[in-house]
Motif scaffolding. Structure first.
Motif, short mmCIF file in Angstrom:
data_model
loop_
_atom_site.label_atom_id
_atom_site.label_comp_id
_atom_site.label_asym_id
_atom_site.label_seq_id
_atom_site.Cartn_x
_atom_site.Cartn_y
_atom_site.Cartn_z
N LEU A 150 0.83 -1.21 0.00
CA LEU A 150 0.00 0.00 0.00
C LEU A 150 0.86 1.26 0.00
O LEU A 150 0.59 2.21 -0.73
N VAL A 151 1.90 1.28 0.81
CA VAL A 151 2.78 2.46 0.86
C VAL A 151 3.46 2.69 -0.49
O VAL A 151 3.53 3.83 -0.99
N LEU A 152 3.97 1.62 -1.09
CA LEU A 152 4.63 1.77 -2.39
C LEU A 152 3.64 2.21 -3.47
O LEU A 152 3.98 3.03 -4.34
N GLY A 153 2.40 1.69 -3.40
CA GLY A 153 1.41 2.11 -4.39
C GLY A 153 1.06 3.58 -4.26
O GLY A 153 0.96 4.31 -5.25
N VAL A 154 0.86 4.04 -3.02
CA VAL A 154 0.55 5.46 -2.81
C VAL A 154 1.73 6.33 -3.24
O VAL A 154 1.55 7.38 -3.86
N ARG A 155 2.93 5.89 -2.92
CA ARG A 155 4.11 6.67 -3.31
C ARG A 155 4.24 6.77 -4.83
O ARG A 155 4.56 7.83 -5.37
N ARG A 156 3.96 5.68 -5.52
CA ARG A 156 4.04 5.71 -6.98
C ARG A 156 2.99 6.65 -7.56
O ARG A 156 3.27 7.41 -8.49
N ARG A 157 1.80 6.64 -6.98
CA ARG A 157 0.75 7.53 -7.48
C ARG A 157 1.10 8.99 -7.23
O ARG A 157 0.89 9.85 -8.09
N LEU A 158 1.66 9.28 -6.03
CA LEU A 158 2.05 10.66 -5.73
C LEU A 158 3.17 11.12 -6.66
O LEU A 158 3.21 12.29 -7.06
N ARG A 159 4.09 10.24 -7.00
CA ARG A 159 5.18 10.62 -7.92
C ARG A 159 4.62 10.95 -9.29
O ARG A 159 5.09 11.89 -9.95
N ARG A 160 3.63 10.20 -9.74
CA ARG A 160 3.01 10.52 -11.03
C ARG A 160 2.32 11.87 -10.99
O ARG A 160 2.46 12.68 -11.92
N GLU A 161 1.59 12.14 -9.91
CA GLU A 161 0.91 13.43 -9.81
C GLU A 161 1.92 14.57 -9.72
O GLU A 161 1.71 15.64 -10.29
N LEU A 162 3.03 14.37 -9.01
CA LEU A 162 4.06 15.41 -8.91
C LEU A 162 4.68 15.68 -10.27
O LEU A 162 4.98 16.84 -10.61
N ALA A 163 4.89 14.63 -11.06
CA ALA A 163 5.44 14.83 -12.40
C ALA A 163 4.49 15.66 -13.26
O ALA A 163 4.93 16.53 -14.03
N VAL A 164 3.18 15.41 -13.13
CA VAL A 164 2.21 16.19 -13.89
C VAL A 164 2.22 17.65 -13.43
O VAL A 164 2.21 18.58 -14.25
N VAL A 165 2.30 17.87 -12.11
CA VAL A 165 2.32 19.24 -11.60
C VAL A 165 3.56 19.98 -12.08
O VAL A 165 3.51 21.15 -12.46
#
Length: 363
Positions: A70-85
């Motif tokens: 779960l932690v790795l999945g959330v971290r991966r999703r946040l990294r994707r959103e940060l890249a978009v931002v």
């Protein structure tokens, strides 16, 4: 027919949003599934409820694995959103603070900015250079504060300058347009943040916000016209190094009303081969961990002879090295070099005589 096309477009947008959400949640599906299986096994299987160290270890390993997933999945999703931002921020910077052309009406230019806001590509500094029928007009300014909170004033001032620089024949007229635009922006922002009870103008506008500004006009013969509104004077690099005289400074925009007819200072020239370095006060006020100020004048002296883009790179590297990469204020640089060639007066060739005027035939 129109209703059908609109409904189909609406359904397509809904499906696209649903697919985007599913793609964003994909990294979490496997850990959530494993968690559901682990919880069902823990509370639904009699074997899992039996006492014993091996079963406890197995249960702990299962739940630890689920939590790690779960932690790795959330971290991966946040990294994707940060890249978009970050991609959006870079696109905003290209539109808002677009780099000036490398050459503009015989002048070589380069500019760059360092933002004090961590992770931000734009801040409270602004600059622009445009070629007009009246000469190359340049603006550099610093909105009070830094980061995303100052972007509204930056957008207002830059948009006004890009129009007024071509419309106004006098540099003072450009400054007056910028002042009116900033005042209108501050009134609208104050109305949004502190709406008046009676629906009129707010009693307390955002008076604590102001913009220091420098307007510069480089004419075809190298003569300069300067209007300084509380901004640091530019440095001149070349045979006559030092601060460029800018005349009597005016108050920053948004603090006090400007004169009805601002008169620019016109007692300076930019000779061929000379360079002007326009900067915001963040370059002079940057400090190292010991509290020592950055030596901008000494760094610029070492930059003499470099092209404009080389000056920007060297000063930025020195600033980051001096501050350890932690700036307290945004820093903007705009470097202008006069690459126009001075054509000397050609002497008359020997043996050639100027034609004499014809004798008058009038009595």
């Amino acid at each position: 027919m129109i209703r059908t096309s609109r409904s189909s477009r609406s359904r397509n947008r809904t499906r696209g949003a649903l697919r985007s959400r599913l793609r964003g949640s994909a990294p979490l599906l496997l850990p959530v599934g494993w968690g559901a299986v682990a919880v069902a096994w823990k509370f639904g299987c009699p074997l899992a409820r039996q006492p014993g160290l091996p079963l406890r270890i197995a249960t702990s390993v299962v739940f630890l694995t689920v939590g790690t997933g779960l932690v790795l999945g959330v971290r991966r999703r946040l990294r994707r959103e940060l890249a978009v931002v970050r991609a959006v921020a870079e696109a905003t910077q290209q539109v808002l603070l677009r780099p000036p052309p490398a050459r503009l009406d015989g002048l070589a230019l380069a500019a760059g900015q360092l933002s004090a806001a961590r992770g931000a590509s734009v801040g409270g500094d602004l600059y622009e250079a445009v070629a007009t029928p009246y000469g190359v007009r340049i603006v550099i300014g610093d909105v009070r504060g830094h980061g995303l909170a100052a972007l509204g004033a930056v957008v207002a001032v830059l948009g006004s300058f890009r129009e007024a620089a071509h419309d106004e024949a006098e540099l003072g007229g450009v400054l007056r347009r910028l002042e009116r635009t900033l005042q209108r922006h501050l009134r609208e922002r104050a109305r949004d943040e502190h709406p008046a009870r009676s629906g009129g103008e707010p009693e307390h506008p955002v008076a604590e916000e102001f913009v220091t500004l420098l307007l510069l006009e480089v004419r075809a013969d190298g003569r300069l016209a300067v209007l300084d509104c509380g901004h640091p004077a530019p440095y001149r690099l070349g045979p006559r190094p030092g601060r460029l005289p800018v005349g009597e400074p005016l108050p920053p925009l948004g603090v006090l009303p400007l004169p009805a007819v601002p008169v620019p200072y016109t007692g300076a020239r930019l000779l061929p081969g000379e360079t002007l370095v326009l900067h915001t006060d963040g370059a002079e006020e940057a400090r190292d961990p010991r509290g020592r100020f950055f030596g901008l004048d000494a760094e610029l002296a070492r930059s003499t002879g470099l092209p404009p883009e080389g000056v920007v790179r060297q000063v930025h590297r020195a600033l980051l090295r001096h501050t350890g990469g932690r700036l307290d204020d945004d820093v903007a640089l705009l470097v202008v070099r006069n690459d126009r060639v001075r054509v000397p007066a050609q002497p008359a060739e020997p043996g050639l005589r100027r034609p004499r005027p014809a004798p008058s035939t009038h009595c």
